[in-house]
Design an enzyme around this catalytic site. Sequence first.
Site, PDB file in Angstrom:
ATOM      1  N   GLU A 252       0.890  -1.177   0.000  1.00  0.00           N
ATOM      2  CA  GLU A 252       0.000   0.000   0.000  1.00  0.00           C
ATOM      3  C   GLU A 252       0.919   1.214   0.000  1.00  0.00           C
ATOM      4  O   GLU A 252       1.562   1.513   1.006  1.00  0.00           O
ATOM      5  CB  GLU A 252      -0.882   0.009   1.261  1.00  0.00           C
ATOM      6  N   CYS A 286      -2.384   9.151   2.952  1.00  0.00           N
ATOM      7  CA  CYS A 286      -2.082   8.641   1.609  1.00  0.00           C
ATOM      8  C   CYS A 286      -3.150   9.038   0.611  1.00  0.00           C
ATOM      9  O   CYS A 286      -2.862   9.243  -0.561  1.00  0.00           O
ATOM     10  CB  CYS A 286      -1.919   7.125   1.650  1.00  0.00           C
TER      11      CYS A 286
HETATM   12  P1  NAD Z   1       8.703   4.756   4.241  1.00  0.00           P
HETATM   13  O1  NAD Z   1       8.606   4.005   2.977  1.00  0.00           O
HETATM   14  O2  NAD Z   1       9.833   5.675   4.446  1.00  0.00           O
HETATM   15  O3  NAD Z   1       8.720   3.753   5.499  1.00  0.00           O
HETATM   16  C1  NAD Z   1       7.692   2.827   5.735  1.00  0.00           C
HETATM   17  C2  NAD Z   1       8.211   1.726   6.648  1.00  0.00           C
HETATM   18  O4  NAD Z   1       9.184   0.967   5.945  1.00  0.00           O
HETATM   19  C3  NAD Z   1       8.896   2.210   7.919  1.00  0.00           C
HETATM   20  O5  NAD Z   1       8.518   1.380   8.986  1.00  0.00           O
HETATM   21  C4  NAD Z   1      10.367   2.043   7.592  1.00  0.00           C
HETATM   22  O6  NAD Z   1      11.208   1.885   8.717  1.00  0.00           O
HETATM   23  C5  NAD Z   1      10.330   0.782   6.767  1.00  0.00           C
HETATM   24  N1  NAD Z   1      11.496   0.567   5.887  1.00  0.00           N
HETATM   25  C6  NAD Z   1      12.370   1.481   5.403  1.00  0.00           C
HETATM   26  N2  NAD Z   1      13.266   0.873   4.599  1.00  0.00           N
HETATM   27  C7  NAD Z   1      12.947  -0.440   4.567  1.00  0.00           C
HETATM   28  C8  NAD Z   1      13.485  -1.572   3.908  1.00  0.00           C
HETATM   29  N3  NAD Z   1      14.533  -1.482   3.086  1.00  0.00           N
HETATM   30  N4  NAD Z   1      12.891  -2.770   4.095  1.00  0.00           N
HETATM   31  C9  NAD Z   1      11.805  -2.888   4.885  1.00  0.00           C
HETATM   32  N5  NAD Z   1      11.256  -1.847   5.548  1.00  0.00           N
HETATM   33  C10 NAD Z   1      11.807  -0.632   5.390  1.00  0.00           C
HETATM   34  O7  NAD Z   1       7.299   5.522   4.386  1.00  0.00           O
HETATM   35  P2  NAD Z   1       6.905   6.582   5.490  1.00  0.00           P
HETATM   36  O8  NAD Z   1       7.643   7.847   5.200  1.00  0.00           O
HETATM   37  O9  NAD Z   1       6.995   5.973   6.842  1.00  0.00           O
HETATM   38  O10 NAD Z   1       5.346   6.782   5.182  1.00  0.00           O
HETATM   39  C11 NAD Z   1       4.842   7.692   4.250  1.00  0.00           C
HETATM   40  C12 NAD Z   1       4.431   6.974   2.983  1.00  0.00           C
HETATM   41  O11 NAD Z   1       3.471   5.966   3.269  1.00  0.00           O
HETATM   42  C13 NAD Z   1       3.741   7.900   1.989  1.00  0.00           C
HETATM   43  O12 NAD Z   1       4.230   7.631   0.698  1.00  0.00           O
HETATM   44  C14 NAD Z   1       2.286   7.503   2.093  1.00  0.00           C
HETATM   45  O13 NAD Z   1       1.507   7.786   0.945  1.00  0.00           O
HETATM   46  C15 NAD Z   1       2.403   6.041   2.339  1.00  0.00           C
HETATM   47  N6  NAD Z   1       1.166   5.503   2.910  1.00  0.00           N
HETATM   48  C16 NAD Z   1       0.367   4.732   2.096  1.00  0.00           C
HETATM   49  C17 NAD Z   1      -0.834   4.249   2.588  1.00  0.00           C
HETATM   50  C18 NAD Z   1      -1.753   3.428   1.722  1.00  0.00           C
HETATM   51  O14 NAD Z   1      -2.700   2.857   2.251  1.00  0.00           O
HETATM   52  N7  NAD Z   1      -1.531   3.339   0.419  1.00  0.00           N
HETATM   53  C19 NAD Z   1      -1.211   4.535   3.909  1.00  0.00           C
HETATM   54  C20 NAD Z   1      -0.365   5.310   4.698  1.00  0.00           C
HETATM   55  C21 NAD Z   1       0.831   5.786   4.189  1.00  0.00           C
END
Ligand code: NAD
Length: 521
Positions: A252, A286
Amino acid sequence: MESGTVETKVGADGSNGAAGAETLEVLNPATGEVIAKLPVDSPEAVAETVARVRAAQPDWEAMGIEGRYHWLGKLRDWILDDVEEISDTVQAETGKVRGDIAAELFYVTDLINFYGTNAAKFIGDEAVRPHSPLIASKKLTIRYRPHPVVGVISPWNFPLAMGLGDSIPALQAGAAVVVKPSEFTPLSLMQIIGAWKKEIGAPDVFDYVLGAGDAGSTLVDHVDCVQFTGSDRTGRKVMARAAETLTPVSLELGGKDPMIVLADADIDRAANAAAWGGMANSGQLCISVERIYVEEPVYDEFVAKLTKRVSSLRQGADGRKPEKDVGAMTSPNQSAIVEDHVNDAIANGARALTGGKKAEGKGDYFEPTVLVDVDHSMKVMRDETFGPVVGVMKVRDSEEAVRLANDSRYGLAASIFGEKDRAEKLARRIEAGSVNVNDVVTNMLAMGVPMGGWKQSGIGYRHGDYGIKKYCRPESIVVTRFGGKNEPAWYPYTKGRRGLVNRVATAFNARDWRRRLGLRG
Ligand code: NAD
């Protein structure tokens, strides 16, 4: 619990049983203060946590749908009884205003009830009628067996709606779950899982690991299914990592949601919806409204009403009483991204009718911003801003609006305001997983229909039967109700038996009488 202080689940150090080399510092974005220091889980600790819940999973699965709902219902009740205390933790680590937190808690308790009461329909055994007389004697059943351990990796914008929300259908399906919350907002989930274990005393099938990207990728290595919510940049890495172990993923990801305002829309409703859809949770949603296309005849009226509403919003640190509308930027990196998008737009000819810069004073805030004179060459109309900013463009007609709405690498959600039949017809041409007509964001609460991203907004869906089946593997049970000592298709292969099989296959599969009778067509 006092606002700003934190209780953790196990051990005085808040660790998950194994001390890590590094430490996470959790900040309150509304004040900039450090509110917790937590040890990062080592790779060994991540593996141990997964192994521990894996050992408890078979009993959890055997408990059945009702048995699992019993425990999830206890969690719902605990949340409802402790709303203020949980809200304090969410508020302390995110800098949200109280009004934005209410939506999060409503969502997770509704989700527990939705899957608790619908799981039997979605993943109960399915009896299937044999499609052909050749297997008419078989009893066919599809069973939905959970992936034993699901890894949930979640972002910081909704620590509970995402981290807990994605765990609920997995637990209800019979999986054990290990969550890796965002390194910026681990506390709310630690509080919830602490209660699951200690106060509720539920089975040991739900736990968390702490850390940043490394802990996330280690978790991917050990689980049987990954539910990731976050940016598309990280989503790609998660999918590549999961490919190494052929682990299924559901992603997502981000969005750049368009809103279309048609000339026959209720402009007051559209402007109020745009203000809320763009600024709620400080735009860190999001499916928030990020770009708006307005038909020429109503453009001036819409922009004036939107600007008036947005400039009246009260921004700042909220207490328990909801007195503010727009809270802080939760992740330390996010306000830099928002600032970059706004500056890029203004440098290329856009105007900020209200807001346009970081707010002065304590905490990390960006002023609620309305930009006009924008176009698709600007970052603010192309990339995910994820802040309290909307860009508004005048369009000639609905055709131009649809073309621009679809001109994006993202396809998460969209909204259209206008006469409802006309708007619904246009909705069918939007390239996005969900389209709201005369509303914004509301698809998130419509749990009967899927929610997920098209294009680079993701793979897989939440909600409805999709949202729980994705945590399961279908298992087909084919039972022979009666049969002799041998079957014509088995050994020995003789001319006579082969001929019989061929004649039967022709008789059943041909769709014209000549071939059925063994003649050529
Ligand atoms: P991010 O991608 O920076 O991090 C998300 C998670 O992934 C964190 O827990 C992070 O520690 C982890 N992570 C980072 N690198 C990783 C790796 N290599 N392997 C596994 N895990 C890893 O996102 P963010 O800044 O925390 O959140 C914002 C983003 O989330 C925005 O793009 C937003 O649109 C999206 N979002 C989407 C939805 C949806 O339902 N589509 C809902 C909420 C947020």
